[in-house]
Design a protein around this motif. Structure first.
Motif, PDB file in Angstrom:
ATOM      1  N   ALA A 100       9.616   1.343 -11.893  1.00 56.39           N
ATOM      2  CA  ALA A 100       8.386   1.584 -11.155  1.00 56.39           C
ATOM      3  C   ALA A 100       7.249   2.008 -12.064  1.00 56.39           C
ATOM      4  CB  ALA A 100       8.622   2.674 -10.098  1.00 56.39           C
ATOM      5  N   ASP A 101       6.018   1.746 -11.588  1.00 56.51           N
ATOM      6  CA  ASP A 101       4.818   2.344 -12.145  1.00 56.51           C
ATOM      7  C   ASP A 101       4.365   3.436 -11.180  1.00 56.51           C
ATOM      8  OD1 ASP A 101       4.868   0.378 -14.124  1.00 56.51           O
ATOM      9  OD2 ASP A 101       3.552  -0.958 -12.970  1.00 56.51           O
ATOM     10  N   MET A 102       3.748   4.483 -11.729  1.00 60.93           N
ATOM     11  CA  MET A 102       3.308   5.613 -10.916  1.00 60.93           C
ATOM     12  C   MET A 102       1.802   5.805 -11.081  1.00 60.93           C
ATOM     13  SD  MET A 102       6.415   8.140 -12.022  1.00 60.93           S
ATOM     14  CE  MET A 102       5.838   9.569 -11.128  1.00 60.93           C
ATOM     15  N   MET A 103       1.174   6.382 -10.045  1.00 59.83           N
ATOM     16  CA  MET A 103      -0.266   6.617 -10.060  1.00 59.83           C
ATOM     17  C   MET A 103      -0.567   7.931  -9.363  1.00 59.83           C
ATOM     18  SD  MET A 103      -3.078   6.752  -7.898  1.00 59.83           S
ATOM     19  CE  MET A 103      -2.608   5.821  -6.439  1.00 59.83           C
ATOM     20  N   VAL A 104      -1.556   8.682  -9.894  1.00 61.23           N
ATOM     21  CA  VAL A 104      -2.042   9.880  -9.220  1.00 61.23           C
ATOM     22  C   VAL A 104      -3.546   9.966  -9.428  1.00 61.23           C
ATOM     23  CG1 VAL A 104      -1.613  11.403 -11.210  1.00 61.23           C
ATOM     24  CG2 VAL A 104      -1.676  12.371  -8.888  1.00 61.23           C
ATOM     25  N   GLN A 105      -4.266  10.464  -8.427  1.00 57.67           N
ATOM     26  CA  GLN A 105      -5.707  10.629  -8.534  1.00 57.67           C
ATOM     27  C   GLN A 105      -6.135  11.819  -7.678  1.00 57.67           C
ATOM     28  OE1 GLN A 105      -6.344   7.049  -5.292  1.00 57.67           O
ATOM     29  NE2 GLN A 105      -7.763   7.134  -6.972  1.00 57.67           N
ATOM     30  N   ALA A 106      -7.297  12.380  -7.985  1.00 56.05           N
ATOM     31  CA  ALA A 106      -7.841  13.475  -7.185  1.00 56.05           C
ATOM     32  C   ALA A 106      -8.487  12.903  -5.932  1.00 56.05           C
ATOM     33  CB  ALA A 106      -8.852  14.276  -7.989  1.00 56.05           C
ATOM     34  N   TYR A 107      -8.356  13.656  -4.816  1.00 53.66           N
ATOM     35  CA  TYR A 107      -8.818  13.174  -3.514  1.00 53.66           C
ATOM     36  C   TYR A 107      -9.607  14.291  -2.844  1.00 53.66           C
ATOM     37  CZ  TYR A 107      -8.465  10.662   0.981  1.00 53.66           C
ATOM     38  OH  TYR A 107      -8.724   9.991   2.142  1.00 53.66           O
ATOM     39  N   ASP A 108     -10.854  14.005  -2.441  1.00 55.84           N
ATOM     40  CA  ASP A 108     -11.685  14.980  -1.729  1.00 55.84           C
ATOM     41  C   ASP A 108     -11.214  15.045  -0.277  1.00 55.84           C
ATOM     42  OD1 ASP A 108     -13.831  16.161  -0.173  1.00 55.84           O
ATOM     43  OD2 ASP A 108     -15.121  15.910  -1.928  1.00 55.84           O
ATOM     44  N   THR A 109     -10.685  16.201   0.134  1.00 58.73           N
ATOM     45  CA  THR A 109     -10.081  16.287   1.466  1.00 58.73           C
ATOM     46  C   THR A 109     -11.115  16.367   2.575  1.00 58.73           C
ATOM     47  OG1 THR A 109      -9.916  18.710   1.419  1.00 58.73           O
ATOM     48  CG2 THR A 109      -8.081  17.465   0.484  1.00 58.73           C
ATOM     49  N   PHE A 110     -12.377  16.746   2.263  1.00 53.57           N
ATOM     50  CA  PHE A 110     -13.417  16.806   3.273  1.00 53.57           C
ATOM     51  C   PHE A 110     -14.082  15.445   3.457  1.00 53.57           C
ATOM     52  CE2 PHE A 110     -13.688  21.427   1.890  1.00 53.57           C
ATOM     53  CZ  PHE A 110     -12.892  21.869   2.946  1.00 53.57           C
ATOM     54  N   LEU A 111     -14.429  14.800   2.348  1.00 57.34           N
ATOM     55  CA  LEU A 111     -15.023  13.464   2.432  1.00 57.34           C
ATOM     56  C   LEU A 111     -13.974  12.388   2.644  1.00 57.34           C
ATOM     57  CD1 LEU A 111     -17.665  13.685  -0.461  1.00 57.34           C
ATOM     58  CD2 LEU A 111     -18.001  14.076   2.000  1.00 57.34           C
ATOM     59  N   GLU A 112     -12.692  12.753   2.396  1.00 55.22           N
ATOM     60  CA  GLU A 112     -11.562  11.835   2.566  1.00 55.22           C
ATOM     61  C   GLU A 112     -11.746  10.572   1.732  1.00 55.22           C
ATOM     62  OE1 GLU A 112     -10.701  11.228   6.688  1.00 55.22           O
ATOM     63  OE2 GLU A 112      -9.995  13.287   6.953  1.00 55.22           O
ATOM     64  N   LYS A 113     -11.941  10.777   0.410  1.00 52.68           N
ATOM     65  CA  LYS A 113     -12.048   9.638  -0.500  1.00 52.68           C
ATOM     66  C   LYS A 113     -11.625  10.082  -1.901  1.00 52.68           C
ATOM     67  CE  LYS A 113     -16.869  10.297  -1.933  1.00 52.68           C
ATOM     68  NZ  LYS A 113     -18.197   9.643  -2.028  1.00 52.68           N
ATOM     69  N   PRO A 114     -11.114   9.152  -2.710  1.00 55.18           N
ATOM     70  CA  PRO A 114     -10.761   9.491  -4.099  1.00 55.18           C
ATOM     71  C   PRO A 114     -12.007   9.843  -4.892  1.00 55.18           C
ATOM     72  CG  PRO A 114      -9.756   7.413  -3.405  1.00 55.18           C
ATOM     73  CD  PRO A 114     -10.774   7.760  -2.371  1.00 55.18           C
ATOM     74  N   VAL A 115     -11.854  10.749  -5.866  1.00 52.00           N
ATOM     75  CA  VAL A 115     -12.985  11.135  -6.712  1.00 52.00           C
ATOM     76  C   VAL A 115     -12.672  10.942  -8.196  1.00 52.00           C
ATOM     77  CG1 VAL A 115     -14.002  12.736  -5.059  1.00 52.00           C
ATOM     78  CG2 VAL A 115     -12.227  13.546  -6.626  1.00 52.00           C
ATOM     79  N   THR A 116     -11.506  10.410  -8.523  1.00 57.72           N
ATOM     80  CA  THR A 116     -11.192  10.039  -9.898  1.00 57.72           C
ATOM     81  C   THR A 116     -10.550   8.659  -9.878  1.00 57.72           C
ATOM     82  OG1 THR A 116      -8.938  10.946  -9.913  1.00 57.72           O
ATOM     83  CG2 THR A 116     -10.734  12.447 -10.517  1.00 57.72           C
ATOM     84  N   LYS A 117     -10.482   8.053 -11.050  1.00 55.24           N
ATOM     85  CA  LYS A 117      -9.784   6.776 -11.153  1.00 55.24           C
ATOM     86  C   LYS A 117      -8.279   7.007 -11.034  1.00 55.24           C
ATOM     87  CE  LYS A 117      -9.394   6.938 -16.200  1.00 55.24           C
ATOM     88  NZ  LYS A 117      -9.735   6.259 -17.481  1.00 55.24           N
ATOM     89  N   GLU A 118      -7.542   5.932 -10.892  1.00 54.83           N
ATOM     90  CA  GLU A 118      -6.081   6.018 -10.842  1.00 54.83           C
ATOM     91  C   GLU A 118      -5.542   6.329 -12.235  1.00 54.83           C
ATOM     92  OE1 GLU A 118      -4.924   2.238  -9.295  1.00 54.83           O
ATOM     93  OE2 GLU A 118      -5.287   2.811  -7.208  1.00 54.83           O
ATOM     94  N   LEU A 119      -4.841   7.432 -12.360  1.00 55.71           N
ATOM     95  CA  LEU A 119      -4.202   7.810 -13.621  1.00 55.71           C
ATOM     96  C   LEU A 119      -2.757   7.331 -13.556  1.00 55.71           C
ATOM     97  CD1 LEU A 119      -5.711  11.391 -13.743  1.00 55.71           C
ATOM     98  CD2 LEU A 119      -6.497   9.382 -14.994  1.00 55.71           C
ATOM     99  N   LYS A 120      -2.363   6.448 -14.477  1.00 57.17           N
ATOM    100  CA  LYS A 120      -1.124   5.685 -14.323  1.00 57.17           C
ATOM    101  C   LYS A 120      -0.110   5.997 -15.414  1.00 57.17           C
ATOM    102  CE  LYS A 120      -4.000   1.907 -12.571  1.00 57.17           C
ATOM    103  NZ  LYS A 120      -4.485   0.529 -12.842  1.00 57.17           N
ATOM    104  N   CYS A 121       1.149   5.868 -15.041  1.00 51.27           N
ATOM    105  CA  CYS A 121       2.263   5.877 -15.979  1.00 51.27           C
ATOM    106  C   CYS A 121       3.126   4.663 -15.639  1.00 51.27           C
ATOM    107  CB  CYS A 121       3.068   7.172 -15.876  1.00 51.27           C
ATOM    108  SG  CYS A 121       2.135   8.648 -16.343  1.00 51.27           S
ATOM    109  N   HIS A 122       3.572   3.940 -16.664  1.00 53.18           N
ATOM    110  CA  HIS A 122       4.182   2.636 -16.448  1.00 53.18           C
ATOM    111  C   HIS A 122       5.662   2.600 -16.849  1.00 53.18           C
ATOM    112  CE1 HIS A 122       0.236   0.805 -15.722  1.00 53.18           C
ATOM    113  NE2 HIS A 122      -0.213   1.502 -16.757  1.00 53.18           N
ATOM    114  N   GLN A 123       6.352   1.618 -16.260  1.00 51.62           N
ATOM    115  CA  GLN A 123       7.699   1.232 -16.671  1.00 51.62           C
ATOM    116  C   GLN A 123       8.702   2.397 -16.599  1.00 51.62           C
ATOM    117  OE1 GLN A 123       8.500  -1.975 -17.344  1.00 51.62           O
ATOM    118  NE2 GLN A 123       6.396  -2.573 -16.923  1.00 51.62           N
ATOM    119  N   MET A 124       8.740   3.087 -15.472  1.00 48.61           N
ATOM    120  CA  MET A 124       9.742   4.125 -15.258  1.00 48.61           C
ATOM    121  C   MET A 124      11.016   3.469 -14.741  1.00 48.61           C
ATOM    122  SD  MET A 124      11.451   5.817 -12.647  1.00 48.61           S
ATOM    123  CE  MET A 124      10.430   5.582 -11.208  1.00 48.61           C
ATOM    124  N   SER A 125      12.135   3.836 -15.325  1.00 44.89           N
ATOM    125  CA  SER A 125      13.427   3.299 -14.900  1.00 44.89           C
ATOM    126  C   SER A 125      14.352   4.443 -14.519  1.00 44.89           C
ATOM    127  CB  SER A 125      14.071   2.475 -16.020  1.00 44.89           C
ATOM    128  OG  SER A 125      13.294   1.343 -16.316  1.00 44.89           O
TER     129      SER A 125
END
Length: 299
Positions: free
Chosen positions: A226-251
């Motif tokens: 799998a590849d994984m992704m995490v980003q910051a999310y504004d809970t009041f505006l309900e939208k992401p506020v950073t790009k997708e920060l990714k880690c790849h090729q997890m087994s």
């Protein structure tokens, strides 16, 4: 007549029990929390995460999970009558206590949240996992301040796996500023959530030494990549506020193996509340999905 403190303590306990009741209902049906966000009226992923944070949501501005919410959750999950009635009864308790506190003091919520943060405030919940033939038990044993201090102390001596996007999966120790009190650290994590194909994902956000950091962890069946992704999310505006920060090729090579992506330092605008939003995909295939969101922290 009950004092404000007694009412606030009872509400905090009811919210913690409601959070565990919702989690148990989701587990019993094998559903992720996003299942509720898509089906409960006027609910969003961030609101579901707040409900699952229990008494901690008193510091936020969301509506509390009362009887009507519990009734909808029971209907969405098609729960047995006894379990549905138990959830609705908890919601009735929350509604009743909220109304009494609202009548008692206009700024009741801030005062109740402040009480939770004091060492002499009500205990926060610790959960005893169920054993065979025995239901899960909610035990209120340690204060929120003590639990935060203990978690922060563990963080000082624990190595955290994962690295920044585009790097390998070798574990790396997070730098720690030992001159700064760890009691100021704030951390919010989602429960481990079914994200599809047997994969479970956890999303976390925390503030430490005046830095905001996010991470995600993943576990799943042996052999999955799998590849994984995490980003910051504004809970009041309900939208992401950073790009997708990714880690790849997890087994996943052995049963129970957990992979970590982060902690990543982020710098969102001040003055809002942010959560961590995490997802995954089969390695190298398509867009990310199976999203999970943590509870939020103010920044």
């Amino acid at each position: 007549m009950e004092t404000f403190e007694e009412l606030a303590d009872r509400l905090a306990e009811a919210l913690d029990e409601a959070a565990e009741g919702i989690r148990e209902a989701l587990r019993s049906q094998g559903r992720p929390q996003k299942h509720l966000a898509n089906r409960v009226r006027d609910a969003s992923p961030s609101l579901i995460s707040r409900w699952l944070s229990g008494s901690r949501q008193l510091a936020d501005r969301n509506r509390l999970p009362g009887a009507e919410v519990m009734r909808e959750i029971a209907k969405v999950l098609d729960l047995p009558v006894e379990r549905a009635q138990a959830l609705v009864a908890l919601g009735d308790t929350i509604d009743g206590l909220r109304k009494r506190l609202e009548a008692d003091e206009r700024g009741w919520r801030a005062r109740a949240a402040e009480r939770l943060s004091r060492p002499d405030g009500p205990a926060s919940p610790s959960y005893e996992p169920p054993s065979a033939g025995r239901p899960s038990v909610v035990r209120r044993t340690v204060s929120l301040m003590a639990a935060t201090a203990a978690a922060a102390a563990v963080g000082v001596i624990t190595f955290l796996g994962g690295v920044l996007a585009g790097r390998g999966w070798a574990p790396e120790a997070e730098p720690v500023n030992t001159t700064t009190s760890t009691l100021a650290a704030a951390e919010r994590c989602s429960p481990w959530t079914d994200a599809g194909q047997g994969v479970q994902v956890e999303a976390c956000v925390r503030i430490r030494d005046s830095r905001m950091l996010i991470r995600t962890r993943l576990r799943g069946p042996i052999g999955i990549r799998a590849d994984m992704m995490v980003q910051a999310y504004d809970t009041f505006l309900e939208k992401p506020v950073t790009k997708e920060l990714k880690c790849h090729q997890m087994s996943v090579m052995v049963a129970g193996q957990v992979h970590t992506c982060g902690w990543h330092e982020i710098r969102p605008p001040y003055g809002s509340e942010y959560s961590a939003r995490a997802g995954w995909r089969p390695a190298g295939e398509g867009v990310f999905g199976g999203f999970v969101e943590s509870a939020g922290v103010r920044w």
